[in-house]
Design a protein around this motif. Sequence first.
Motif, PDB file in Angstrom:
ATOM      1  N   HIS A 135       0.843  -1.189   0.000  1.00 52.27           N
ATOM      2  CA  HIS A 135       0.000   0.000   0.000  1.00 52.27           C
ATOM      3  C   HIS A 135       0.880   1.242   0.000  1.00 52.27           C
ATOM      4  CE1 HIS A 135       0.831   0.476   4.326  1.00 52.27           C
ATOM      5  NE2 HIS A 135       0.675  -0.827   4.383  1.00 52.27           N
ATOM      6  N   GLY A 136       1.945   1.177  -0.781  1.00 49.02           N
ATOM      7  CA  GLY A 136       2.873   2.303  -0.872  1.00 49.02           C
ATOM      8  C   GLY A 136       2.174   3.550  -1.391  1.00 49.02           C
ATOM      9  N   TYR A 137       2.828   4.667  -1.271  1.00 45.81           N
ATOM     10  CA  TYR A 137       2.251   5.919  -1.727  1.00 45.81           C
ATOM     11  C   TYR A 137       3.267   6.652  -2.586  1.00 45.81           C
ATOM     12  CZ  TYR A 137       4.984   7.878   2.125  1.00 45.81           C
ATOM     13  OH  TYR A 137       6.003   8.227   2.958  1.00 45.81           O
ATOM     14  N   ARG A 138       2.786   7.652  -3.311  1.00 40.89           N
ATOM     15  CA  ARG A 138       3.651   8.423  -4.200  1.00 40.89           C
ATOM     16  C   ARG A 138       4.143   9.664  -3.472  1.00 40.89           C
ATOM     17  NH1 ARG A 138       4.972   6.381  -8.915  1.00 40.89           N
ATOM     18  NH2 ARG A 138       5.029   8.412  -9.856  1.00 40.89           N
ATOM     19  N   GLY A 184       6.945  12.823  -4.465  1.00 40.46           N
ATOM     20  CA  GLY A 184       7.944  13.381  -5.377  1.00 40.46           C
ATOM     21  C   GLY A 184       8.101  12.580  -6.649  1.00 40.46           C
ATOM     22  N   GLY A 185       7.018  11.971  -7.140  1.00 40.77           N
ATOM     23  CA  GLY A 185       7.067  11.198  -8.374  1.00 40.77           C
ATOM     24  C   GLY A 185       7.589   9.785  -8.208  1.00 40.77           C
ATOM     25  N   MET A 186       7.890   9.381  -6.973  1.00 42.23           N
ATOM     26  CA  MET A 186       8.397   8.034  -6.714  1.00 42.23           C
ATOM     27  C   MET A 186       7.421   7.287  -5.816  1.00 42.23           C
ATOM     28  SD  MET A 186      12.425   8.808  -6.045  1.00 42.23           S
ATOM     29  CE  MET A 186      12.778   7.079  -5.880  1.00 42.23           C
ATOM     30  N   THR A 187       7.383   5.970  -5.963  1.00 42.07           N
ATOM     31  CA  THR A 187       6.562   5.154  -5.083  1.00 42.07           C
ATOM     32  C   THR A 187       7.374   4.791  -3.851  1.00 42.07           C
ATOM     33  OG1 THR A 187       5.306   4.247  -6.930  1.00 42.07           O
ATOM     34  CG2 THR A 187       5.260   3.003  -4.879  1.00 42.07           C
ATOM     35  N   VAL A 188       6.801   5.044  -2.693  1.00 44.26           N
ATOM     36  CA  VAL A 188       7.461   4.760  -1.421  1.00 44.26           C
ATOM     37  C   VAL A 188       6.834   3.487  -0.858  1.00 44.26           C
ATOM     38  CG1 VAL A 188       7.940   5.617   0.896  1.00 44.26           C
ATOM     39  CG2 VAL A 188       7.842   7.213  -1.032  1.00 44.26           C
ATOM     40  N   VAL A 189       7.658   2.514  -0.489  1.00 46.81           N
ATOM     41  CA  VAL A 189       7.161   1.268   0.096  1.00 46.81           C
ATOM     42  C   VAL A 189       7.600   1.185   1.548  1.00 46.81           C
ATOM     43  CG1 VAL A 189       7.102   0.024  -2.096  1.00 46.81           C
ATOM     44  CG2 VAL A 189       9.154  -0.081  -0.674  1.00 46.81           C
ATOM     45  N   GLY A 190       6.937   0.316   2.290  1.00 47.41           N
ATOM     46  CA  GLY A 190       7.250   0.159   3.708  1.00 47.41           C
ATOM     47  C   GLY A 190       8.514  -0.652   3.938  1.00 47.41           C
ATOM     48  N   ALA A 191       8.865  -0.772   5.211  1.00 50.88           N
ATOM     49  CA  ALA A 191      10.103  -1.440   5.608  1.00 50.88           C
ATOM     50  C   ALA A 191      10.111  -2.923   5.248  1.00 50.88           C
ATOM     51  CB  ALA A 191      10.313  -1.264   7.109  1.00 50.88           C
ATOM     52  N   THR A 192       8.967  -3.586   5.376  1.00 46.68           N
ATOM     53  CA  THR A 192       8.932  -5.031   5.094  1.00 46.68           C
ATOM     54  C   THR A 192       9.172  -5.304   3.619  1.00 46.68           C
ATOM     55  OG1 THR A 192       7.430  -5.426   6.942  1.00 46.68           O
ATOM     56  CG2 THR A 192       7.499  -7.099   5.205  1.00 46.68           C
ATOM     57  N   ILE A 193       8.469  -4.595   2.751  1.00 52.63           N
ATOM     58  CA  ILE A 193       8.667  -4.798   1.309  1.00 52.63           C
ATOM     59  C   ILE A 193      10.072  -4.395   0.906  1.00 52.63           C
ATOM     60  CG2 ILE A 193       7.982  -3.976  -0.971  1.00 52.63           C
ATOM     61  CD1 ILE A 193       5.097  -4.025   0.009  1.00 52.63           C
ATOM     62  N   SER A 194      10.557  -3.299   1.442  1.00 52.96           N
ATOM     63  CA  SER A 194      11.912  -2.858   1.134  1.00 52.96           C
ATOM     64  C   SER A 194      12.940  -3.925   1.510  1.00 52.96           C
ATOM     65  CB  SER A 194      12.201  -1.553   1.882  1.00 52.96           C
ATOM     66  OG  SER A 194      13.508  -1.121   1.633  1.00 52.96           O
ATOM     67  N   PRO A 252       0.034  -3.745  -5.887  1.00 52.95           N
ATOM     68  CA  PRO A 252      -0.450  -2.557  -5.185  1.00 52.95           C
ATOM     69  C   PRO A 252      -1.897  -2.715  -4.738  1.00 52.95           C
ATOM     70  CG  PRO A 252      -0.352  -2.149  -7.538  1.00 52.95           C
ATOM     71  CD  PRO A 252       0.231  -3.517  -7.313  1.00 52.95           C
ATOM     72  N   PHE A 253      -2.197  -2.167  -3.574  1.00 55.13           N
ATOM     73  CA  PHE A 253      -3.540  -2.193  -3.035  1.00 55.13           C
ATOM     74  C   PHE A 253      -4.093  -0.776  -3.084  1.00 55.13           C
ATOM     75  CE2 PHE A 253      -6.610  -1.698   0.366  1.00 55.13           C
ATOM     76  CZ  PHE A 253      -7.457  -2.753   0.109  1.00 55.13           C
ATOM     77  N   THR A 254      -5.274  -0.642  -3.656  1.00 50.64           N
ATOM     78  CA  THR A 254      -5.921   0.668  -3.693  1.00 50.64           C
ATOM     79  C   THR A 254      -7.349   0.529  -3.211  1.00 50.64           C
ATOM     80  OG1 THR A 254      -6.702   0.379  -5.957  1.00 50.64           O
ATOM     81  CG2 THR A 254      -4.535   1.397  -5.682  1.00 50.64           C
TER      82      THR A 254
END
Length: 82
Positions: free
Chosen positions: A34-37, A39-49, A63-65
Amino acid sequence: MDGVEIDQLVPTGHLGHVLVELCEGCGTLVLGGHGYRKGGMTVVGATISHCLRHAARPVTVVPFTAERCDSLTDTGAAQQFR
């Protein structure tokens, strides 16, 4: 269900480490994100990272929306994500 074997496992520890360890015998690791955008980039959480950096297998992030949630359920559960 006939022909379906289900194993139940309740691992402990940091979720990213546990997922990387459990996927060692798999072809790929599929995660819901459920990452978010920003600055034009998708940010993911610590677990996915962590999984993206450390898994020895391909990692797919689905992605979940809220819109997708609306199409899956009538309960209005997607309202909490808006």
